[in-house]
Design an enzyme around this catalytic site. Sequence first.
Site, PDB file in Angstrom:
ATOM      1  N   CYS A 116      34.141  54.396  25.489  1.00  0.00           N
ATOM      2  CA  CYS A 116      34.982  55.119  26.467  1.00  0.00           C
ATOM      3  C   CYS A 116      36.338  54.463  26.689  1.00  0.00           C
ATOM      4  O   CYS A 116      37.225  55.075  27.286  1.00  0.00           O
ATOM      5  CB  CYS A 116      34.242  55.262  27.783  1.00  0.00           C
ATOM      6  SG  CYS A 116      32.749  56.231  27.612  1.00  0.00           S
ATOM      7  N   HIS A 256      39.256  56.977  33.372  1.00  0.00           N
ATOM      8  CA  HIS A 256      38.217  57.530  32.505  1.00  0.00           C
ATOM      9  C   HIS A 256      37.270  58.354  33.375  1.00  0.00           C
ATOM     10  O   HIS A 256      36.929  57.948  34.487  1.00  0.00           O
ATOM     11  CB  HIS A 256      37.478  56.376  31.819  1.00  0.00           C
ATOM     12  CG  HIS A 256      36.247  56.819  31.103  1.00  0.00           C
ATOM     13  ND1 HIS A 256      36.259  57.837  30.168  1.00  0.00           N
ATOM     14  CD2 HIS A 256      34.948  56.414  31.197  1.00  0.00           C
ATOM     15  CE1 HIS A 256      35.034  58.026  29.725  1.00  0.00           C
ATOM     16  NE2 HIS A 256      34.218  57.190  30.331  1.00  0.00           N
ATOM     17  N   ASN A 286      32.114  63.966  30.664  1.00  0.00           N
ATOM     18  CA  ASN A 286      32.612  62.736  30.045  1.00  0.00           C
ATOM     19  C   ASN A 286      32.799  62.978  28.545  1.00  0.00           C
ATOM     20  O   ASN A 286      31.817  63.093  27.813  1.00  0.00           O
ATOM     21  CB  ASN A 286      31.606  61.612  30.305  1.00  0.00           C
ATOM     22  CG  ASN A 286      32.045  60.284  29.718  1.00  0.00           C
ATOM     23  OD1 ASN A 286      33.001  60.204  28.947  1.00  0.00           O
ATOM     24  ND2 ASN A 286      31.331  59.239  30.073  1.00  0.00           N
TER      25      ASN A 286
END
Length: 332
Positions: A116, A256, A286
């Site tokens: 990520c 994020h 996500n």
Amino acid sequence: MSKINAAITGVAGYLPPDLLTNSDLEKMVDTTNEWIMTRTGIETRHILKGEDQGTSVMGIEAVKSLLKKTNTDPSEVDLLICATTTPDMQFPATANIISSACEINNAFSFDIQAACSGFLYSLVTGSQYIETGKYKKVIVVGGDKMSSIIDYTDRTTCIIFGDGCGAVMLEPNEEGMGIQDHILQSDGSGEKHLHQKAGGSRRPANEQTVANREHYVYQEGAHVFKFAVKNMADVSYEIMEKNNLTADDVAYLVPHQANKRIIDATANRMGVSSEKVMLNIHRYGNTTSGTIPLCLWDYEPKLKKGDNLILAAFGGGFTWGAVYIKWAYDPS
Ligand code: UT7
């Protein structure tokens, strides 16, 4: 000679049309819309469907629209970096596949894998090439087809992830705009809490790995949550302090998008109010390497030249980091 900074001069994105909603998930696993909304903040995710459709499909769309939007001839691009954890294949690099399809033929290209945090790692890497003065146009792509490594019988992971891709153009700036500072970190001891068990060289695919469902994301959610809250909040605060920025100086936090509660904790630690937080987790979930460029794409019309942005991420590895940017252009 004034210092050369790398500045983002354009941003584009691509989301596949098919949606996976919370009510779809309620029919697939033992979950509820209420649980997903309260624990994560996610309502819908985009899913890339169809045979032989890899991450590059989304990267190609994002890069083609970036080239068009920035009036860039593909032959002018010097370098393309693709941040992804779900490459089309183990090799060649997805960056090469994207470049070739976009006729970026005078460049070199490679992938970066930092889960990520991949987009931030790639953005910083790309900026180093610009700062040398030798490279004039660097494209950084961040995207993942997370649906290709998600077990849709595992309620703890399948509710979180979606597919999507964003891309930015980096160019030299000598007016003091662009990337000002960064802090990147990793801690390999986090491996045990978040990984994919099989499919790599340690445990290549075989009948047993497939039967054991080892080709999917394995995540100890609560454990990762604790690390994410602490490290993403700390690193965001640290980069503000290092650059003498107060919450008033920050135009936007660009976090994020893993969990709305992690985002809120980061904003609180920075003292930044919710209207200054870029948010699209409710719509996209996500998307791993895609979250930050997709936020920039969504909020681009609101950004003004000179705005201070703090980009922050945390992910598998563990990897985490923050980047401080002075936005380089006004909305068109
Ligand atoms: O993107 C990079 C890194 N990843 C992250 O940053 C993700 C970090 N982790 C998280 O976002 C959260 O930990 C999750 C969203 C994954 C899980 O939320 P949580 O509040 O940490 O829940 P939990 O794992 O502590 O589980 C609490 C309960 C458990 O039930 P019991 O054992 O208390 O009876 C789970 O089995 O919630 C249960 N549960 C669910 N219930 C309904 C877990 N997933 C679900 C679900 N629906 N989808």
